[in-house]
Design a protein around this motif. Structure first.
Motif, PDB file in Angstrom:
ATOM      1  N   ALA A  88      39.762  -7.355   6.425  1.00 42.69           N
ATOM      2  CA  ALA A  88      38.341  -7.520   6.138  1.00 42.69           C
ATOM      3  C   ALA A  88      37.536  -7.363   7.417  1.00 42.69           C
ATOM      4  O   ALA A  88      37.678  -8.161   8.347  1.00 42.69           O
ATOM      5  CB  ALA A  88      38.080  -8.896   5.528  1.00 42.69           C
ATOM      6  N   ASN A  89      36.686  -6.320   7.463  1.00 38.67           N
ATOM      7  CA  ASN A  89      35.777  -6.127   8.593  1.00 38.67           C
ATOM      8  C   ASN A  89      34.538  -6.971   8.333  1.00 38.67           C
ATOM      9  O   ASN A  89      33.707  -6.610   7.502  1.00 38.67           O
ATOM     10  CB  ASN A  89      35.367  -4.653   8.719  1.00 38.67           C
ATOM     11  CG  ASN A  89      36.548  -3.708   8.550  1.00 38.67           C
ATOM     12  OD1 ASN A  89      37.635  -3.949   9.059  1.00 38.67           O
ATOM     13  ND2 ASN A  89      36.338  -2.621   7.814  1.00 38.67           N
ATOM     14  N   VAL A  90      34.422  -8.096   9.025  1.00 41.59           N
ATOM     15  CA  VAL A  90      33.368  -9.056   8.722  1.00 41.59           C
ATOM     16  C   VAL A  90      32.166  -8.827   9.628  1.00 41.59           C
ATOM     17  O   VAL A  90      32.274  -8.869  10.862  1.00 41.59           O
ATOM     18  CB  VAL A  90      33.878 -10.496   8.876  1.00 41.59           C
ATOM     19  CG1 VAL A  90      32.772 -11.499   8.553  1.00 41.59           C
ATOM     20  CG2 VAL A  90      35.085 -10.729   7.957  1.00 41.59           C
TER      21      VAL A  90
ATOM     22  N   GLY B 202      44.977 -14.737   2.404  1.00 45.07           N
ATOM     23  CA  GLY B 202      45.930 -14.169   3.356  1.00 45.07           C
ATOM     24  C   GLY B 202      45.511 -12.820   3.902  1.00 45.07           C
ATOM     25  O   GLY B 202      46.352 -12.022   4.305  1.00 45.07           O
ATOM     26  N   ILE B 203      44.206 -12.577   3.942  1.00 45.56           N
ATOM     27  CA  ILE B 203      43.675 -11.299   4.414  1.00 45.56           C
ATOM     28  C   ILE B 203      43.309 -11.424   5.889  1.00 45.56           C
ATOM     29  O   ILE B 203      42.700 -12.396   6.311  1.00 45.56           O
ATOM     30  CB  ILE B 203      42.423 -10.887   3.609  1.00 45.56           C
ATOM     31  CG1 ILE B 203      42.739 -10.874   2.106  1.00 45.56           C
ATOM     32  CG2 ILE B 203      41.905  -9.530   4.068  1.00 45.56           C
ATOM     33  CD1 ILE B 203      43.857  -9.962   1.704  1.00 45.56           C
ATOM     34  N   ARG B 204      43.660 -10.402   6.685  1.00 47.12           N
ATOM     35  CA  ARG B 204      43.331 -10.410   8.097  1.00 47.12           C
ATOM     36  C   ARG B 204      41.824 -10.223   8.308  1.00 47.12           C
ATOM     37  O   ARG B 204      41.184  -9.462   7.593  1.00 47.12           O
ATOM     38  CB  ARG B 204      44.090  -9.298   8.832  1.00 47.12           C
ATOM     39  CG  ARG B 204      45.603  -9.450   8.794  1.00 47.12           C
ATOM     40  CD  ARG B 204      46.065 -10.697   9.548  1.00 47.12           C
ATOM     41  NE  ARG B 204      47.514 -10.731   9.660  1.00 47.12           N
ATOM     42  CZ  ARG B 204      48.325 -11.334   8.799  1.00 47.12           C
ATOM     43  NH1 ARG B 204      47.810 -11.944   7.746  1.00 47.12           N
ATOM     44  NH2 ARG B 204      49.633 -11.318   8.973  1.00 47.12           N
ATOM     45  N   ILE B 205      41.303 -10.904   9.313  1.00 50.76           N
ATOM     46  CA  ILE B 205      39.874 -10.860   9.607  1.00 50.76           C
ATOM     47  C   ILE B 205      39.630 -10.053  10.875  1.00 50.76           C
ATOM     48  O   ILE B 205      40.270 -10.287  11.906  1.00 50.76           O
ATOM     49  CB  ILE B 205      39.319 -12.283   9.793  1.00 50.76           C
ATOM     50  CG1 ILE B 205      39.358 -13.035   8.458  1.00 50.76           C
ATOM     51  CG2 ILE B 205      37.892 -12.259  10.338  1.00 50.76           C
ATOM     52  CD1 ILE B 205      39.017 -14.510   8.576  1.00 50.76           C
ATOM     53  N   GLY B 206      38.717  -9.105  10.793  1.00 55.98           N
ATOM     54  CA  GLY B 206      38.309  -8.321  11.954  1.00 55.98           C
ATOM     55  C   GLY B 206      36.829  -8.491  12.209  1.00 55.98           C
ATOM     56  O   GLY B 206      36.034  -8.666  11.270  1.00 55.98           O
TER      57      GLY B 206
ATOM     58  N   VAL C 157      40.344 -14.250  14.345  1.00 61.12           N
ATOM     59  CA  VAL C 157      39.963 -12.838  14.405  1.00 61.12           C
ATOM     60  C   VAL C 157      41.159 -12.070  14.976  1.00 61.12           C
ATOM     61  O   VAL C 157      41.692 -12.424  16.032  1.00 61.12           O
ATOM     62  CB  VAL C 157      38.724 -12.635  15.290  1.00 61.12           C
ATOM     63  CG1 VAL C 157      38.425 -11.152  15.475  1.00 61.12           C
ATOM     64  CG2 VAL C 157      37.517 -13.349  14.684  1.00 61.12           C
ATOM     65  N   THR C 158      41.592 -11.031  14.275  1.00 63.38           N
ATOM     66  CA  THR C 158      42.815 -10.330  14.682  1.00 63.38           C
ATOM     67  C   THR C 158      42.587  -8.885  15.113  1.00 63.38           C
ATOM     68  O   THR C 158      43.532  -8.224  15.549  1.00 63.38           O
ATOM     69  CB  THR C 158      43.849 -10.339  13.546  1.00 63.38           C
ATOM     70  OG1 THR C 158      43.292  -9.722  12.376  1.00 63.38           O
ATOM     71  CG2 THR C 158      44.265 -11.769  13.209  1.00 63.38           C
ATOM     72  N   TYR C 159      41.362  -8.369  14.999  1.00 66.14           N
ATOM     73  CA  TYR C 159      41.068  -7.018  15.478  1.00 66.14           C
ATOM     74  C   TYR C 159      39.558  -6.849  15.567  1.00 66.14           C
ATOM     75  O   TYR C 159      38.790  -7.710  15.114  1.00 66.14           O
ATOM     76  CB  TYR C 159      41.678  -5.948  14.569  1.00 66.14           C
ATOM     77  CG  TYR C 159      41.091  -5.876  13.175  1.00 66.14           C
ATOM     78  CD1 TYR C 159      40.062  -4.989  12.867  1.00 66.14           C
ATOM     79  CD2 TYR C 159      41.580  -6.694  12.158  1.00 66.14           C
ATOM     80  CE1 TYR C 159      39.529  -4.922  11.587  1.00 66.14           C
ATOM     81  CE2 TYR C 159      41.054  -6.635  10.879  1.00 66.14           C
ATOM     82  CZ  TYR C 159      40.023  -5.750  10.599  1.00 66.14           C
ATOM     83  OH  TYR C 159      39.498  -5.676   9.338  1.00 66.14           O
ATOM     84  N   VAL C 160      39.131  -5.735  16.128  1.00 71.01           N
ATOM     85  CA  VAL C 160      37.708  -5.422  16.270  1.00 71.01           C
ATOM     86  C   VAL C 160      37.466  -4.004  15.776  1.00 71.01           C
ATOM     87  O   VAL C 160      38.249  -3.087  16.070  1.00 71.01           O
ATOM     88  CB  VAL C 160      37.241  -5.558  17.735  1.00 71.01           C
ATOM     89  CG1 VAL C 160      35.776  -5.142  17.879  1.00 71.01           C
ATOM     90  CG2 VAL C 160      37.447  -6.984  18.234  1.00 71.01           C
TER      91      VAL C 160
END
Length: 250
Positions: free
Chosen positions: A30-32, A55-59, A104-107
């Motif tokens: 998810a690109n937040v 369980g969705i990764r947050i960016g 936060v796991t990515y940008v």
């Protein structure tokens, strides 16, 4: 194995643009929005909670400070200022991610900043500086071969190749402007077919018909596209039916 990402939290106050909870049922990352092109603190917090529960990764989807233009207007921001604003956005999102029991796991840059960083080494370097200021080394999601990926790799940040199933491409493999014919792909059957072709390492046609082979570990679908929820579900089902494991890259 491939990741499926979408832009979320792109409302502001009472105005809602994306059906975040429904999209989280299909995507794996998810690109937040972090409040500069869209999003507000409560929206960011709610989406982080929903993503964590699913369980969705947050960016962090960082952008130019441009609420009025939804971050899609060309802007000239001094490098020092841009680096600080990128760090600020990541830090703000990390507070809500941490409160939700995740991180936060990515940008991924948004809109005009994303496209600018494909070709502009100064702006790309400023984004990377902001990421390094904000947190531990975070993966950077962008077009393969972009100036942003080069700057990130030089700084020791992981890079992730991204492709767009619902956007048109120029013959050089960069995104066509949204206002050009074919710049946005709206036919759902065509988007599903393009998603499968990209995942399989096949070819898609640029807007002038030039065949392109796009490298991607992550596929993006835009949450503000009409019918986005149904489209995301169809793309995920097609990928799974094609033998792909749809899973976050982080």
């Amino acid at each position: 194995m491939i990741d499926l990402n979408a832009d979320l939290a792109e409302g502001f106050g009472r105005w809602q643009l994306t059906d975040d909870e429904a999209l989280l049922a299909s995507v794996t990352s998810a690109n937040v929005a972090c409040g500069f092109h869209a999003g507000d603190p409560l929206t960011m917090r709610r989406v982080c909670e929903q993503a964590a529960a699913a369980g969705i990764r947050i960016g962090a989807q960082v952008a130019y400070r441009d609420l009025a233009g939804f971050g899609r207007r060309t802007m000239d921001v001094p490098a020092e200022e841009l680096a600080a604003e990128v760090a600020y956005q990541i830090g703000a999102l990390e507070i809500f991610a941490h409160a939700a029991g995740t991180a936060v796991t990515y940008v991924k840059p948004h809109g005009a900043l994303y496209n600018r960083c494909v070709r502009d080494p100064e702006q790309a370097a400023a984004v990377v500086e902001g990421i390094c200021t904000a947190a531990v080394p975070l993966p950077v999601l962008s077009l393969p071969g972009s100036r942003l990926h080069a700057a990130a790799a030089a700084a020791g940040l992981p890079v992730v190749d991204e492709a767009f199933a619902d956007r048109g491409y120029l013959p050089d493999g960069t995104l066509a402007p949204r206002d050009e014919p074919g710049g946005v792909v709206s036919d759902q059957d065509e988007v599903v077919a393009r998603a499968l072709a990209i995942a399989e390492g096949g070819e898609v046609a640029a807007i002038d018909g030039t065949p392109l082979r796009l490298s991607a570990r992550s596929l993006c679908l835009h949450g503000d596209t009409p019918g986005a929820v149904r489209l995301a579900r169809r793309v995920r089902e097609a990928l799974a039916g094609g033998g792909f494991t749809v899973r976050a890259f982080t």
